[in-house]
Motif scaffolding. Structure first.
Motif, PDB file in Angstrom:
ATOM      1  N   PRO A 315      77.253 -16.252 -24.505  1.00  0.00           N
ATOM      2  CA  PRO A 315      75.827 -16.377 -24.862  1.00  0.00           C
ATOM      3  C   PRO A 315      74.945 -16.122 -23.647  1.00  0.00           C
ATOM      4  O   PRO A 315      75.418 -16.137 -22.502  1.00  0.00           O
ATOM      5  N   GLU A 316      73.664 -15.924 -23.891  1.00  0.00           N
ATOM      6  CA  GLU A 316      72.753 -15.521 -22.813  1.00  0.00           C
ATOM      7  C   GLU A 316      72.691 -16.545 -21.697  1.00  0.00           C
ATOM      8  O   GLU A 316      72.659 -16.195 -20.514  1.00  0.00           O
ATOM      9  N   TRP A 317      72.663 -17.853 -22.036  1.00  0.00           N
ATOM     10  CA  TRP A 317      72.581 -18.871 -20.990  1.00  0.00           C
ATOM     11  C   TRP A 317      73.830 -18.865 -20.119  1.00  0.00           C
ATOM     12  O   TRP A 317      73.765 -19.117 -18.910  1.00  0.00           O
ATOM     13  N   ALA A 318      74.986 -18.555 -20.738  1.00  0.00           N
ATOM     14  CA  ALA A 318      76.231 -18.506 -19.969  1.00  0.00           C
ATOM     15  C   ALA A 318      76.270 -17.266 -19.076  1.00  0.00           C
ATOM     16  O   ALA A 318      76.835 -17.307 -17.976  1.00  0.00           O
ATOM     17  N   LYS A 319      75.670 -16.174 -19.536  1.00  0.00           N
ATOM     18  CA  LYS A 319      75.612 -14.962 -18.704  1.00  0.00           C
ATOM     19  C   LYS A 319      74.805 -15.213 -17.430  1.00  0.00           C
ATOM     20  O   LYS A 319      75.137 -14.691 -16.358  1.00  0.00           O
ATOM     21  N   ILE A 320      73.748 -16.020 -17.543  1.00  0.00           N
ATOM     22  CA  ILE A 320      72.936 -16.340 -16.363  1.00  0.00           C
ATOM     23  C   ILE A 320      73.778 -17.104 -15.341  1.00  0.00           C
ATOM     24  O   ILE A 320      73.749 -16.805 -14.134  1.00  0.00           O
ATOM     25  N   ILE A 321      74.550 -18.083 -15.823  1.00  0.00           N
ATOM     26  CA  ILE A 321      75.420 -18.852 -14.928  1.00  0.00           C
ATOM     27  C   ILE A 321      76.477 -17.938 -14.312  1.00  0.00           C
ATOM     28  O   ILE A 321      76.784 -18.025 -13.116  1.00  0.00           O
TER      29      ILE A 321
END
Length: 373
Positions: A315-321
């Motif tokens: 998911p997008e939030w995990a891609k940021i991490i």
């Protein structure tokens, strides 16, 4: 510089004097690199399937033989009753059920179509999805073979057929260990550097020697370099053993790209990771605290670094991490250089990002480290 030399001499003596530390540094990564690629297999095999055959015809037997000969499925039950097959799922003896209806061959020949029923045990979602996909693909191939058999030879010879010939680049044999070993090696080097650096400095706090060093005229930069350089060298040694002994001799992996380019990126990466270890030590008073913080960091590095799960599917939030994770870039560089033979021009962005990480974490760690002269 003479002070730095004596500090390095002290650190190496302290490291090699600890008999329990040496196996952890050198032996543990080798064993892990030998075992983990064998366990981390992306292919799902030995899927237990229960088949309910109401037909017992030639076609049904051909389909069953094709399924069991694929190498992915194990026939756990062959029954005439769906309830009997369902008991196999309830007792965890089967993962899928394939039900072949009555008049399967007759209706298929007369009407040109027939339906099969597939029930999947979805407790293990990954195994269920892949098992169902494998079975659907086998049935599709079986259907194509039947249609080809039905055609008259004269008609078939005049039919235009599109032939697909796949070409697998970079990993022609689709050997999963070629993909996993570089990523696991990157993770093991990270683990050694983070844990050893953090625990070494905190150990000085616990036994009280760091207080003696703090009141000496040794400059902060010399003390920090004296702590970081030994583990920077050890990280290179562990990487060399993993790349040229385990990866090459055991798995037959030969880097297609420049080995010097790999070591160049490793040099910068280790500065980043050792900076993180130093940062952990500045916030820890005991080795237990340091191990807890290092464990938390390593879990994030492993799970959010693209080692087991593709970053594109996160998911997008995990891609940021993942994009803020230094290990993400090292795993990617390892696979690019080892499997694709990527050159420096392909890795410019990765080098710039790693230099930024090195500056950020080491500056933070140095500013947070308190030393009184």
């Amino acid at each position: 510089m003479r002070v730095l030399f004596f500090l390095l001499q002290k650190e190496f003596k302290q490291i090699f004097r600890d008999k329990a530390l040496l196996p952890m540094i050198f032996l543990a990564p080798i064993i892990q690199l030998l075992v983990m690629p064998l366990a981390a297999d992306y292919e799902i095999k030995n899927i237990n399937i229960a088949i309910v055959d109401h037909e017992h015809s030639t076609y049904s037997q051909k389909l069953i033989n094709k399924i069991t000969a694929s190498g992915y499925f194990v026939l756990s039950d062959y029954d005439n009753s769906f309830n009997g097959a369902f008991e196999q799922i309830e007792s965890d003896k089967a993962d899928l059920i394939l039900e072949i209806p009555k008049n399967f061959e007759k209706d298929l020949s007369r009407e040109g179509s027939q339906k099969l029923f597939i029930a999947v045990n979805a407790i293990n979602g990954t195994k269920a999805n892949l098992g169902g996909a494998y079975l659907a693909r086998i049935i599709a191939d079986f259907n194509a073979e039947i249609r080809l058999d039905w055609r008259q030879q004269s008609i078939a010879s005049n039919t235009q057929i599109i032939e697909i010939v796949p070409s697998n680049w970079y990993n022609p044999l689709l050997n999963y260990s070629y993909f996993m070993v570089p990523g696991i090696l990157a993770t093991l080097v990270t683990m050694i550097a983070v844990y050893m650096c953090a625990l070494n400095i905190v150990k000085e706090k616990e036994i009280g020697t760091i207080e003696q060093i703090n009141v000496t005229p040794i400059k902060k930069i010399y003390f920090i370099l004296g702590k970081l350089i030994p583990f920077w060298i050890i990280g290179n040694v562990v990487f060399t053993v993993g790349l040229f002994i385990v990866a090459h001799l055991i798995y037959g992996i030969v880097p297609l790209g420049s080995v010097l380019l790999l070591y160049g990126y490793l040099a910068v990466f280790l500065v980043v990771i050792l900076g993180i270890g130093l940062l952990i030590s500045t916030y820890s008073e005991t080795q237990q605290q340091a191990m807890s913080l290092a464990f938390f960091c390593m879990m994030v590095f492993m799970l959010m670094g693209g080692l087991f799960t593709p970053i594109e599917s996160m998911p997008e939030w995990a891609k940021i991490i993942a994009n803020l994770n230094p290990v993400t870039y090292f795993i990617e560089v390892m696979r690019m250089v080892v499997l694709k033979g990527s050159q420096f021009a392909d890795l410019k962005k990765h080098f710039l990002i790693m230099f930024g990480f090195a500056l950020f974490f080491n500056t933070w760690a140095v500013l947070n480290y308190k030393k009184t002269n």
